[in-house]
Design an enzyme around this catalytic site. Structure first.
Site, PDB file in Angstrom:
ATOM      1  N   HIS A  36      30.751  12.532   3.557  1.00  0.00           N
ATOM      2  CA  HIS A  36      31.494  13.028   2.401  1.00  0.00           C
ATOM      3  C   HIS A  36      31.342  12.044   1.248  1.00  0.00           C
ATOM      4  CE1 HIS A  36      34.426  15.224   5.362  1.00  0.00           C
ATOM      5  NE2 HIS A  36      33.180  15.683   5.408  1.00  0.00           N
ATOM      6  N   ASP A  62       0.842  -1.197   0.000  1.00  0.00           N
ATOM      7  CA  ASP A  62       0.000   0.000   0.000  1.00  0.00           C
ATOM      8  C   ASP A  62       0.875   1.244   0.000  1.00  0.00           C
ATOM      9  OD1 ASP A  62      -1.777   2.030   0.389  1.00  0.00           O
ATOM     10  OD2 ASP A  62      -2.466   1.371   2.361  1.00  0.00           O
ATOM     11  N   GLU A 104      33.549   6.310  12.439  1.00  0.00           N
ATOM     12  CA  GLU A 104      33.480   6.289  10.976  1.00  0.00           C
ATOM     13  C   GLU A 104      33.940   4.928  10.479  1.00  0.00           C
ATOM     14  OE1 GLU A 104      35.891   8.291   7.282  1.00  0.00           O
ATOM     15  OE2 GLU A 104      35.065   9.686   8.752  1.00  0.00           O
ATOM     16  N   ARG A 114      40.967  21.682   3.359  1.00  0.00           N
ATOM     17  CA  ARG A 114      39.763  20.994   3.847  1.00  0.00           C
ATOM     18  C   ARG A 114      38.637  21.939   4.255  1.00  0.00           C
ATOM     19  NH1 ARG A 114      40.401  15.434   5.107  1.00  0.00           N
ATOM     20  NH2 ARG A 114      42.515  14.717   4.735  1.00  0.00           N
ATOM     21  N   GLU A 141      31.983   8.376   2.991  1.00  0.00           N
ATOM     22  CA  GLU A 141      32.603   8.333   4.318  1.00  0.00           C
ATOM     23  C   GLU A 141      31.471   8.530   5.330  1.00  0.00           C
ATOM     24  OE1 GLU A 141      35.924  11.084   4.624  1.00  0.00           O
ATOM     25  OE2 GLU A 141      36.275  10.903   2.458  1.00  0.00           O
ATOM     26  N   GLU A 165      29.693   8.638   8.861  1.00  0.00           N
ATOM     27  CA  GLU A 165      29.933   8.886  10.282  1.00  0.00           C
ATOM     28  C   GLU A 165      28.651   8.693  11.085  1.00  0.00           C
ATOM     29  OE1 GLU A 165      33.431  12.250   9.514  1.00  0.00           O
ATOM     30  OE2 GLU A 165      31.462  12.864  10.275  1.00  0.00           O
ATOM     31  N   GLU A 210      35.784  15.288  -4.067  1.00  0.00           N
ATOM     32  CA  GLU A 210      35.119  15.040  -2.784  1.00  0.00           C
ATOM     33  C   GLU A 210      34.187  16.188  -2.431  1.00  0.00           C
ATOM     34  OE1 GLU A 210      36.497  13.745   1.671  1.00  0.00           O
ATOM     35  OE2 GLU A 210      37.425  15.543   0.851  1.00  0.00           O
ATOM     36  N   GLU A 235      36.055   8.938  15.514  1.00  0.00           N
ATOM     37  CA  GLU A 235      36.058  10.274  14.915  1.00  0.00           C
ATOM     38  C   GLU A 235      36.391  11.344  15.970  1.00  0.00           C
ATOM     39  OE1 GLU A 235      35.919  12.472  12.620  1.00  0.00           O
ATOM     40  OE2 GLU A 235      36.109  11.103  10.925  1.00  0.00           O
ATOM     41  N   ARG A 283      31.949  17.728   0.419  1.00  0.00           N
ATOM     42  CA  ARG A 283      32.040  17.591   1.869  1.00  0.00           C
ATOM     43  C   ARG A 283      30.778  18.028   2.629  1.00  0.00           C
ATOM     44  NH1 ARG A 283      36.944  16.978   3.950  1.00  0.00           N
ATOM     45  NH2 ARG A 283      36.554  18.357   5.730  1.00  0.00           N
TER      46      ARG A 283
END
Length: 442
Positions: free
Chosen positions: A243, A52, A194, A314, A130, A132, A331, A187, A333
Site C-alpha cells: 500500500h 555493460d 509487515e 477498506r 506498507e 509485506e 492510500e 500479517e 491499496r
C-alpha cells in the site's frame, strides 16, 4: 544527510570500508550492482565507473551498451550485517549514457522527472509504503520453498509467531542504516510479515524500498529462512501488498486537507484521487507487474478489485486513512510487493497531478463493502473493476498515452514487449491444476 566527495572518502577510510557496491534498479524492479574496492572510490565519485547495459534486461541493445553509474552521494550507507573489518558500503546510482545525458530507461530518472514537474508547481510529495513479505523455509540446497511451521495470524506474537526474532533482527539492521521503523507485526497469513517505516520524500522512499528488500532478504538468509516479495505464493491465503500512502505539501501546508469539507478533503485532494482513478487501469501493469499479481487481486483476500474510493472503507482501491499530525494521506491499496517503486510512484504522482491540472472530480465515495454488493448494484453506481489478468493490464496500458508518456517511449516499449512475452509463455503452459482436473476425465 548531505555528503561531499571528500567527506565520503574520509568516512570510508575511518570506517575501514573495503568494498563499495554501486547499485541501480532495472526496469522490472530488480536491484543490480557492480562492486568496486576502496581503491576505485575516487573514480566512482567522479562518475567514471562503466558497465555493460546490454546485459541488463530492458536496457539497451549490444551496439549501445556502454553505460555510466553516477553515485548519489546522499545514499552512501554501510551494511551493518556485513563483516566489521573490510566493511561493505553502497551508493544508489543514476544511469547515464556516454554523452552525459540521463538514460531514459532508468526508473529512477523517470521518477525524478515527475518530481521536477511537481516541484515547479510548488508541490512536495511525502510517501509512506506498507511492505509485506513471507518468510519460508529453504530446502537442503538452500532453495526457497513455501513451507512454514507456523500458524500465526494478524498481530500474533511469540511463541505463535515463529518469525519474531528474525523480524526483530531486520528492524535493528534497518534502524542502524537510518530507517525510522514505525511498526512491525505478523500479517494475516501464516509466515506473512509487515514492517512499516516512516514516510519521506518520494525519491528517498523509492530508494528506501529497494534497500528494505535487500535488507529483509539478507537478514532472512542469516536466520536460515527465505524472504519473498512474490505477491501470492500460496493459494487460499492473502497475498502481499505494498500500500502506498501519499501526502502533498505546498509551502509547508497540507494541500489535501480542508477542515470545512465533510470528509476533511480539499478540492486538490479530490482531483488527485480522480486522476489516479482515471488512469488506474493503465497503472495496473506497473502496480501489479506479474502473472502472479492477479492471483492476489480477487475478492475475499483483502486486496482491492473495484475502482472506487472511500474515507473509511477498506474494500475500495483508494482509502483516506484518519488524519494525523503528519497530515492527510491518500492510500492506494492495489500495488503489490513486486512493483518497481520508482515507476509506481512516478505513475501515481503523475496521474494525480494530471487530475489536479484538469480539475477532475471523482465519483461519489463508496461507504459500504463493495464485495457484498450485487453486480446490478455495482453497475448502477458505475463501479468499474481493475484489470483481472496481465493480459487485460497490457490492453489497458496500450490505451493510455498519458501513462506511456510518463514512463517514456523506451520503457513503454520494453514493458509491452516483456509482459506480452510473459503472458504468452504462461498462456501456453499446461499446469498441474489442468492435469488434475481433466486428465482422468477425457
Amino acid at each position: 544527510m548531505r555528503y561531499t566527495k571528500q567527506e565520503i572518502i574520509e568516512m570510508a577510510e575511518e570506517e575501514d570500508v573495503e568494498f563499495i557496491r554501486l547499485q541501480f534498479t532495472d526496469m522490472f524492479g530488480t536491484l543490480k550492482n557492480i562492486a568496486i574496492t576502496s581503491s576505485q572510490l575516487e573514480k566512482a565519485l567522479d562518475n567514471e565507473c562503466m558497465f555493460d547495459g546490454s546485459s541488463i534486461e530492458g536496457f539497451v541493445r549490444i551496439e549501445e551498451s556502454d553505460m555510466y553509474l553516477y553515485p548519489d552521494l546522499d545514499t552512501f550507507e554501510i551494511f551493518p550485517w556485513r563483516p566489521q573489518q573490510g566493511k561493505v558500503a553502497r551508493f544508489i546510482c543514476d544511469v547515464y549514457k556516454p554523452d552525459g545525458t540521463p538514460f531514459e530507461g532508468d526508473p529512477r530518472y523517470v521518477l525524478k522527472k515527475v518530481l521536477k514537474e511537481a516541484e515547479e508547481m510548488g508541490y512536495r510529495f511525502d510517501v509512506g509504503p506498507e511492505c509485506e513479505f513471507f518468510l519460508f523455509h529453504t530446502d537442503d540446497y538452500g532453495n526457497p520453498t513455501t513451507l512454514t511451521h507456523e500458524k500465526a495470524g494478524y498481530f500474533d506474537l511469540a511463541p505463535v509467531d515463529l518469525g519474531e526474532n528474525c523480524r526483530r533482527d531486520m528492524v535493528l539492521n534497518l534502524e542502524s542504516m537510518g530507517f525510522e521503523i514505525e511498526a512491525s507485526h505478523h500479517e494475516v497469513s501464516p509466515a506473512q510479515h509487515e514492517i512499516d517505516f516512516k514516510h519521506d520524500d518520494a525519491l528517498s522512499t523509492a530508494d528506501n524500498i529497494m534497500t528494505f528488500k535487500l535488507t529483509v532478504k539478507s537478514i532472512a538468509k542469516r536466520h536460515g529462512l527465505y524472504a519473498t516479495f512474490m505477491p501470492k505464493p500460496k493459494c487460499g491465503e492473502c497475498g502481499s501488498g505494498m500500500h502506498i500512502n501519499i501526502a502533498m505539501n505546498k509551502d509547508g501546508n497540507d494541500v489535501f486537507a480542508d477542515k470545512n469539507d465533510a470528509n476533511g478533503l480539499s478540492k486538490t485532494a479530490y482531483s488527485f484521487i480522480a486522476g489516479i482513478m482515471d488512469h488506474i487501469k493503465a497503472i495496473t501493469i506497473i502496480a501489479n507487474p506479474l502473472i502472479n499479481s492477479y492471483k492476489r487481486l480477487v475478492p475475499g483476500y483483502e486486496a482491492p478489485v473495484y475502482i472506487a474510493w472511500s474515507p473509511n472503507n477498506r474494500s475500495p482501491l483508494i482509502r483516506i486513512p484518519a488524519s494525523t499530525s503528519e497530515g492527510t494521506r491518500i492510500e492506494l491499496r492495489s500495488p503489490d510487493s513486486a512493483a518497481n517503486p520508482y515507476l509506481i510512484l512516478a505513475a501515481c504522482l503523475a496521474a494525480g497531478i494530471d487530475g489536479i491540472k484538469r480539475n477532475a472530480v471523482p465519483p461519489a465515495s463508496v461507504d459500504k463493502n463493495i464485495f457484498e454488493m450485487s453486480d446490478e448494484e455495482r453497475q448502477e453506481r458505475g463501479i468499474d473493476r481493475i484489470p483481472s489478468s496481465l493480459e487485460e493490464a497490457i490492453v489497458e496500458f496500450k490505451k493510455d498515452e498519458f501513462i506511456q508518456n510518463v514512463l517514456g517511449e523506451h520503457i513503454t516499449r520494453k514493458i509491452i514487449e516483456a509482459k506480452s512475452e510473459e503472458w504468452e509463455e504462461y498462456r501456453t503452459q499446461v499446469s498441474e491444476w489442468e492435469l488434475e482436473q481433466y486428465l482422468h476425465k477425457f
